[in-house]
Design an enzyme around this catalytic site. Structure first.
Site, PDB file in Angstrom:
ATOM      1  N   GLU A   1      42.744   7.125 -30.450  1.00 57.11           N
ATOM      2  CA  GLU A   1      42.098   8.434 -30.332  1.00 57.11           C
ATOM      3  C   GLU A   1      42.354   9.265 -31.580  1.00 57.11           C
ATOM      4  OE1 GLU A   1      41.168  11.260 -26.639  1.00 57.11           O
ATOM      5  OE2 GLU A   1      43.207  11.471 -27.369  1.00 57.11           O
TER       6      GLU A   1
ATOM      7  N   GLU B   1      47.747  14.023 -19.524  1.00 59.47           N
ATOM      8  CA  GLU B   1      47.930  14.054 -20.975  1.00 59.47           C
ATOM      9  C   GLU B   1      48.504  15.397 -21.432  1.00 59.47           C
ATOM     10  OE1 GLU B   1      45.536  13.158 -25.132  1.00 59.47           O
ATOM     11  OE2 GLU B   1      44.386  13.603 -23.316  1.00 59.47           O
TER      12      GLU B   1
END
Length: 305
Positions: free
Chosen positions: A280, A183
Site C-alpha cells: 500500500e 488499521e
C-alpha cells in the site's frame, strides 16, 4: 532436381526449423524464468503497473502473476461494479492470486466513537454489504477504520462505543469465517483519527474477543506514529492478521526511505507468517521505470534467507 540435392535441401530446411523452434523455446523459457519466487506473499494493487499493461484491471492482474506475485489487494473493491468483481475473481483464481484486503468501512464512513446510533447502523450496513463482496472475490480480510475522535466524548466512553460496534460487526462476519482488520492510522496523514497505535488496537481486539476482529499492522503508519516496529509487532503479534508495507518518508516502495525492510521482513518471516503483505504505497519514479523499480525493490528486500 536430383533426389540427392532434394534430400540435402530438405534436411537443411528441417534443421533450420528445428533451430528456429529451439530458439523460440529458449526465448519462451527465458521469459518464464523472469517470474520471481518470493518468500512472502506481497500484494500489489490496481494502478501499480498500469504503464506496463494499461488501465485494464485484468491485464494488470495477469502482469502481477507473471512477475511472481501471489497475492493482490484492492481497497476500492467494495465500490467496483459486480461484473468487474466477478471477472477479477475469475482471473485471480486462474492465476493463483490470493485476494488480500479491500476496505469495508472507510475513515469517513466509520465515525462510531461518539456512540451515535445512526452512525453505528451505517457502519454495520457497510459490514453486511462487504460480506457479499468478500464471497464474490474470495476475500478473507476486510479493512475497517472506526472513524475520527468524538471531540465532546471522554476517551474511555469512545473506546467503549467502538468496542460495542465491533462486537456487533464481528457477529456479522463470524458465520462467514471473515475477518475485519482494524488499521491504526498515523497523526500526520490522518489527523483526528480515533485509532492510531498498535497497543490501542491490541486492547480493543482483546476486548472484542472475536476471531473476526484483528489488527492490520501498516508498517508505514506505525513508523510515523510509534516507531519501534519489531518490538511493537512482537508485542501484539497474536492479534495481527494482516500487514501492509510502505517506506517513510514518502510512502513509496521499500529501499526509498528509512525503514530497514530486510530486517523487518526477516522478523515477519521468522514468526512463521503465512498471511499477505499489502503493497500500500506509491511508486517513487514515474512510468515503466518506476514500476520496474518497485519490482526490483521487493526482490531486494525479500532476500533475507
Amino acid at each position: 532436381m536430383k533426389r540427392r540435392g532434394f534430400i540435402q535441401k530438405t534436411a537443411l530446411s528441417a534443421g533450420a526449423i528445428t533451430l528456429g523452434s529451439g530458439a523460440a523455446f529458449a526465448a519462451r523459457k527465458k521469459e518464464v524464468s523472469k517470474k520471481h519466487n518470493f518468500n512472502l506473499k506481497y500484494a500489489p494493487h490496481i494502478g501499480m503497473f498500469k504503464h506496463h499493461v494499461g488501465e485494464n484491471p485484468i491485464d494488470q492482474l495477469n502482469f502481477m502473476a507473471d512477475q511472481g506475485f501471489t497475492a493482490f489487494e484492492d481497497n476500492l473493491m467494495r465500490k467496483r461494479d459486480v461484473a468487474l468483481q466477478e471477472k477479477m475473481a475469475n482471473t485471480m483464481q486462474k492465476r493463483a492470486l490470493e485476494m488480500g484486503v479491500f476496505v469495508a468501512v472507510f475513515l469517513k464512513e466509520g465515525n462510531v466513537a461518539s456512540g451515535d446510533v445512526k452512525s453505528r447502523e451505517a457502519f454495520l450496513n457497510y459490514c453486511k454489504e462487504s460480506v457479499e463482496v468478500a464471497k464474490r472475490v474470495n476475500a478473507k480480510w476486510m479493512t475497517v477504520v472506526p472513524g475520527n475522535v468524538a471531540k465532546k466524548v471522554r476517551g474511555a466512553y469512545q473506546t467503549a462505543n467502538v468496542i460495542e460496534t465491533l462486537k456487533q460487526a464481528s457477529a456479522i462476519f463470524e458465520p462467514h469465517d471473515l475477518t475485519m482488520v482494524l488499521e491504526p492510522l498515523n497523526f500526520y496523514n490522518h489527523p483526528g483519527a480515533f485509532l492510531t497505535e498498535s497497543p490501542q488496537a491490541y486492547e480493543i481486539c482483546k476486548a472484542v474477543d472475536s476471531p473476526s476482529c484483528k489488527i492490520l499492522f501498516d508498517i508505514y503508519h506505525q513508523q510515523i506514529q510509534e516507531g519501534n516496529l519489531i518490538p511493537n509487532m512482537d508485542a501484539c503479534w497474536d492479534e495481527i492478521a494482516y500487514i501492509q508495507i510502505g517506506d517513510n518518508p514518502g510512502r513509496k516502495e521499500p529501499t526509498t526511505g528509512e525503514i530497514n525492510y530486510n530486517n523487518v521482513l526477516k522478523f515477519i518471516h521468522g514468526k512463521g507468517y503465512q498471511g499477505i503483505l499489502g503493497m500500500e504505497h506509491g511508486n517513487s519514479k514515474p512510468n515503466k521505470e518506476g514500476e520496474q523499480a518497485v519490482i526490483d525493490a521487493y526482490k531486494k528486500v525479500d532476500n533475507f534467507m
